[in-house]
Design a protein around this motif. Structure first.
Motif, PDB file in Angstrom:
ATOM      1  N   HIS A  46       0.825  -1.200   0.000  1.00 20.50           N
ATOM      2  CA  HIS A  46       0.000   0.000   0.000  1.00 20.50           C
ATOM      3  C   HIS A  46       0.864   1.257   0.000  1.00 20.50           C
ATOM      4  CE1 HIS A  46      -3.672  -2.405   1.638  1.00 20.50           C
ATOM      5  NE2 HIS A  46      -3.241  -2.821   0.464  1.00 20.50           N
ATOM      6  N   PHE A  62       2.441   1.803  -3.491  1.00 18.79           N
ATOM      7  CA  PHE A  62       1.515   2.295  -4.511  1.00 18.79           C
ATOM      8  C   PHE A  62       0.663   3.466  -4.022  1.00 18.79           C
ATOM      9  CE2 PHE A  62       2.457  -2.060  -5.914  1.00 18.79           C
ATOM     10  CZ  PHE A  62       3.067  -1.727  -7.116  1.00 18.79           C
ATOM     11  N   SER A 121      -1.600   4.001  -1.804  1.00 24.82           N
ATOM     12  CA  SER A 121      -3.048   3.844  -1.644  1.00 24.82           C
ATOM     13  C   SER A 121      -3.346   2.696  -0.681  1.00 24.82           C
ATOM     14  CB  SER A 121      -3.708   3.558  -2.991  1.00 24.82           C
ATOM     15  OG  SER A 121      -5.109   3.409  -2.820  1.00 24.82           O
ATOM     16  N   VAL A 139      -7.307  -0.041  -6.178  1.00 24.22           N
ATOM     17  CA  VAL A 139      -6.261   0.820  -6.736  1.00 24.22           C
ATOM     18  C   VAL A 139      -4.919   0.090  -6.683  1.00 24.22           C
ATOM     19  CG1 VAL A 139      -4.940   2.966  -6.376  1.00 24.22           C
ATOM     20  CG2 VAL A 139      -7.447   2.989  -6.208  1.00 24.22           C
ATOM     21  N   VAL A 140      -4.616  -0.534  -5.553  1.00 24.56           N
ATOM     22  CA  VAL A 140      -3.363  -1.274  -5.417  1.00 24.56           C
ATOM     23  C   VAL A 140      -3.308  -2.402  -6.440  1.00 24.56           C
ATOM     24  CG1 VAL A 140      -1.979  -2.736  -3.873  1.00 24.56           C
ATOM     25  CG2 VAL A 140      -3.014  -0.627  -3.008  1.00 24.56           C
ATOM     26  N   ARG A 154      -4.750  -2.554  -9.410  1.00 20.83           N
ATOM     27  CA  ARG A 154      -4.483  -1.977 -10.749  1.00 20.83           C
ATOM     28  C   ARG A 154      -3.022  -1.574 -10.889  1.00 20.83           C
ATOM     29  NH1 ARG A 154      -9.247   0.667  -9.805  1.00 20.83           N
ATOM     30  NH2 ARG A 154      -8.204   2.671  -9.461  1.00 20.83           N
ATOM     31  N   ARG A 155      -2.482  -0.978  -9.844  1.00 13.99           N
ATOM     32  CA  ARG A 155      -1.085  -0.533  -9.899  1.00 13.99           C
ATOM     33  C   ARG A 155      -0.130  -1.723  -9.868  1.00 13.99           C
ATOM     34  NH1 ARG A 155      -1.877   4.898  -6.139  1.00 13.99           N
ATOM     35  NH2 ARG A 155      -3.101   5.993  -7.728  1.00 13.99           N
ATOM     36  N   LEU A 156      -0.484  -2.753  -9.114  1.00 13.37           N
ATOM     37  CA  LEU A 156       0.322  -3.983  -9.128  1.00 13.37           C
ATOM     38  C   LEU A 156       0.347  -4.589 -10.525  1.00 13.37           C
ATOM     39  CD1 LEU A 156      -0.673  -5.853  -5.841  1.00 13.37           C
ATOM     40  CD2 LEU A 156       1.668  -5.412  -6.599  1.00 13.37           C
ATOM     41  N   ARG A 192      -0.033  -3.202 -13.395  1.00 13.93           N
ATOM     42  CA  ARG A 192       0.776  -2.397 -14.307  1.00 13.93           C
ATOM     43  C   ARG A 192       2.267  -2.556 -13.975  1.00 13.93           C
ATOM     44  NH1 ARG A 192      -1.896   2.163 -14.082  1.00 13.93           N
ATOM     45  NH2 ARG A 192      -0.731   3.038 -12.354  1.00 13.93           N
ATOM     46  N   HIS A 193       2.628  -2.413 -12.709  1.00  9.88           N
ATOM     47  CA  HIS A 193       4.038  -2.486 -12.322  1.00  9.88           C
ATOM     48  C   HIS A 193       4.621  -3.882 -12.533  1.00  9.88           C
ATOM     49  CE1 HIS A 193       7.736  -1.506 -10.276  1.00  9.88           C
ATOM     50  NE2 HIS A 193       7.606  -2.634  -9.602  1.00  9.88           N
ATOM     51  N   ASP A 226      10.912  -6.342 -10.563  1.00  8.14           N
ATOM     52  CA  ASP A 226       9.685  -5.581 -10.302  1.00  8.14           C
ATOM     53  C   ASP A 226       9.209  -5.793  -8.869  1.00  8.14           C
ATOM     54  OD1 ASP A 226       9.711  -4.709 -12.955  1.00  8.14           O
ATOM     55  OD2 ASP A 226       8.283  -6.236 -13.625  1.00  8.14           O
ATOM     56  N   VAL A 267       9.024  -3.032  -5.470  1.00  8.07           N
ATOM     57  CA  VAL A 267       7.874  -2.831  -4.578  1.00  8.07           C
ATOM     58  C   VAL A 267       8.290  -3.053  -3.128  1.00  8.07           C
ATOM     59  CG1 VAL A 267       5.606  -3.728  -3.895  1.00  8.07           C
ATOM     60  CG2 VAL A 267       6.136  -3.384  -6.308  1.00  8.07           C
TER      61      VAL A 267
END
Length: 179
Positions: A66, A69, A71, A76-77, A79-81, A83-84, A159, A163
């Motif tokens: 969290h 990213f 958030s 949201v996390v 979606r960002r996961l 993508r990343h 990746d 994170v």
């Protein structure tokens, strides 16, 4: 054939691209591939699958993910996961407040990020049925925050390491538990 770069920079052995469905591929990591199918049909919809054969898993505390990213909103996390991690699969265990990124087998032997633990050979992971891709607020069962897109598709170690490192530093700055 696919190659993966290990943490130390060396290429791991090439392996043939898996065929079949995602469910068959995940089940093939188990010594008895019929067992995960039975477990996925149970009320928990979770199969215990041994790590180290087809994949290892990096356990990332929710606070770390969290923070990485920016958030606390799990959608949201997710979606960002996605993508990343470039579509690499990630399980979310909302009850345990953890994420599990699936990475190439052997990663656990070289993993050194203190904010996240890499689990490998000798460990079983609770793997949700492949079609469970949404948080169920009623049960808080594990689900795929980032589903397996195809057999053999895994997260890149670099990746996941990013994170873990970024999220770990930010969680530490906020005084939150990062492990």
């Amino acid at each position: 054939m696919t190659n993966h770069r290990a943490l130390g920079g060396a290429w791991t052995a090439a392996s043939p691209s898996p065929t079949g469905t995602v469910q068959e591929w995940l089940a093939s990591a188990h010594p008895s591939p019929a067992a995960p199918h039975r477990e996925w049909s149970s009320a928990a919809r979770l199969a215990l699958i041994p790590l180290g054969r087809l994949f290892d898993a990096v356990r990332i505390p929710a606070a770390v993910a969290h923070h990485a990213f920016a958030s606390h909103d799990v959608s949201v996390v997710a979606r960002r996961l996605a993508r990343h991690m470039q579509g690499g699969p990630v399980i979310h265990d909302p009850d345990g407040r953890r994420y599990y990124a699936l990475v190439p087998p052997g990663t656990a032997k070289e993993w050194r990020a203190p904010a996240a633990q890499c689990l490998g050979e000798g460990t079983y992971l609770g793997v949700p049925r492949p079609d469970l891709t949404e948080l169920d607020q009623g049960t808080l069962f594990s689900y795929w925050a980032v589903p397996v897109s195809r057999p053999g598709k895994l997260c890149q170690v670099s990746d996941v390491l990013t994170v873990a490192m970024v999220g770990g530093v930010l969680a530490d700055e906020d005084g939150e538990e990062a492990s």
